[in-house]
Write an enzyme that holds these catalytic residues in place. Structure first.
Site, PDB file in Angstrom:
ATOM      1  N   LYS A  31       0.751  -1.105   0.007  1.00  0.00           N
ATOM      2  CA  LYS A  31       0.029   0.092   0.081  1.00  0.00           C
ATOM      3  C   LYS A  31       0.835   1.315  -0.002  1.00  0.00           C
ATOM      4  CE  LYS A  31      -4.214  -1.943   2.021  1.00  0.00           C
ATOM      5  NZ  LYS A  31      -5.176  -1.835   3.025  1.00  0.00           N
ATOM      6  N   ASP A  89     -10.450   2.495   1.895  1.00  0.00           N
ATOM      7  CA  ASP A  89     -10.492   2.141   3.448  1.00  0.00           C
ATOM      8  C   ASP A  89     -11.177   2.811   4.129  1.00  0.00           C
ATOM      9  OD1 ASP A  89      -9.034  -0.568   2.794  1.00  0.00           O
ATOM     10  OD2 ASP A  89      -7.164   0.251   3.216  1.00  0.00           O
TER      11      ASP A  89
END
Length: 271
Positions: A66, A103
């Site tokens: 990420k 997210d």
């Protein structure tokens, strides 16, 4: 030509994302496919290059890539920049990538799906790793009164500073006491992957939300329920962040509730 999308990680074979996205692709009659794409740790740059060669148009990014995803992107959204990580890449006309992070909104939406109120509540966040960043940002934006418990307090301090949010910080040895004072507890620790659990104070039907799901969350959620908490796993967050990624790629916000029901059946059949 069928358009390529997928989830990139190491490991990635366990991911439910292909099940979620391919069902939505079929529902909306899109000429696309979504694959689990294994790229080993440390090889993200070359992996991303090969996916560009394959004309991939959108990617979900999971551990451990990420941070690398945002570094290699041509541009990034404000949320992705604030978190310092991307879980979604969108192909730009230039051929490069836009880094996004769904997210944080996915976590927020999962609370709404579960009818959990956060504004002005005392929330205890367990953990200060990569997953905790998006959660902490979302909690702060929802006006929670936040306490973060982490084994290494300096890491929690770094998280608070990076996100520019307000939170009290405690060592993990204070977790039980802080959980006792909280209205809602959110667990981002990876204890469940090793089968370990926490010491739980009496729950009094308060919410204990573990952002894991399936086998990694099972022991922790069972322990929470035994102690009188209302347990919630991370499947809602998984589906919601996927839906917001899908919307970025296709301009369609798909149905989350049916996807969540599908995932719930799959997880229950394998745990």
């Amino acid at each position: 030509m069928t358009k390529l999308y997928g989830v990139v990680g190491d490991p990635v074979s366990h991911s439910l994302s292909p099940v979620i996205h391919n069902a939505w692709i079929r529902e909306h009659g899109l000429d696309a496919t979504y694959e689990a794409l294994h790229v080993p740790k440390g090889e993200f740059e070359s992996g991303l290059s090969s996916l560009q060669d394959r004309q991939a148009l959108g990617l979900n990014i999971t551990l451990p890539h990420k941070e690398a995803a945002i570094e290699l992107a041509e541009s990034a959204s404000e949320v992705a920049r604030r978190i310092g990580a991307a879980n979604t890449l969108v192909r730009l006309k230039s051929g490069g990538w836009l880094a996004e992070n769904t997210d944080a909104p996915g976590f927020t939406e999962s609370l709404a799906l579960a009818n959990i109120e956060i504004a002005d509540q005392n929330v205890c966040l367990l953990g200060a790793g990569g997953a905790a960043r998006a959660v902490a940002l979302a909690l702060s934006d929802m006006r929670a009164t936040l306490t973060i418990c982490n084994r290494t307090e300096s890491r929690a301090e770094e998280l608070v500073k990076h996100l520019n949010i307000n939170a009290d910080i405690r060592g993990l040895e204070h977790a039980e006491a802080e959980m006792g004072k909280a209205d809602v507890v959110i667990n981002t620790l990876s204890l469940g992957h090793t089968g370990r659990t926490l010491d739980f104070p009496e729950g009094k039907l308060r919410t204990f939300y573990d952002i894991s799901y399936g086998k990694p969350a099972k022991a922790m959620l069972e322990q929470a329920e035994t102690a009188g908490w209302k347990p919630l796993d991370g499947l809602g967050m998984l589906v919601a962040q996927a839906a917001f990624s899908f919307e970025l790629w296709f301009g369609i916000l798909p149905d989350m509730e049916s996807a969540l029901a599908r995932c719930r059946k799959l997880v229950e059949a394998t745990t």
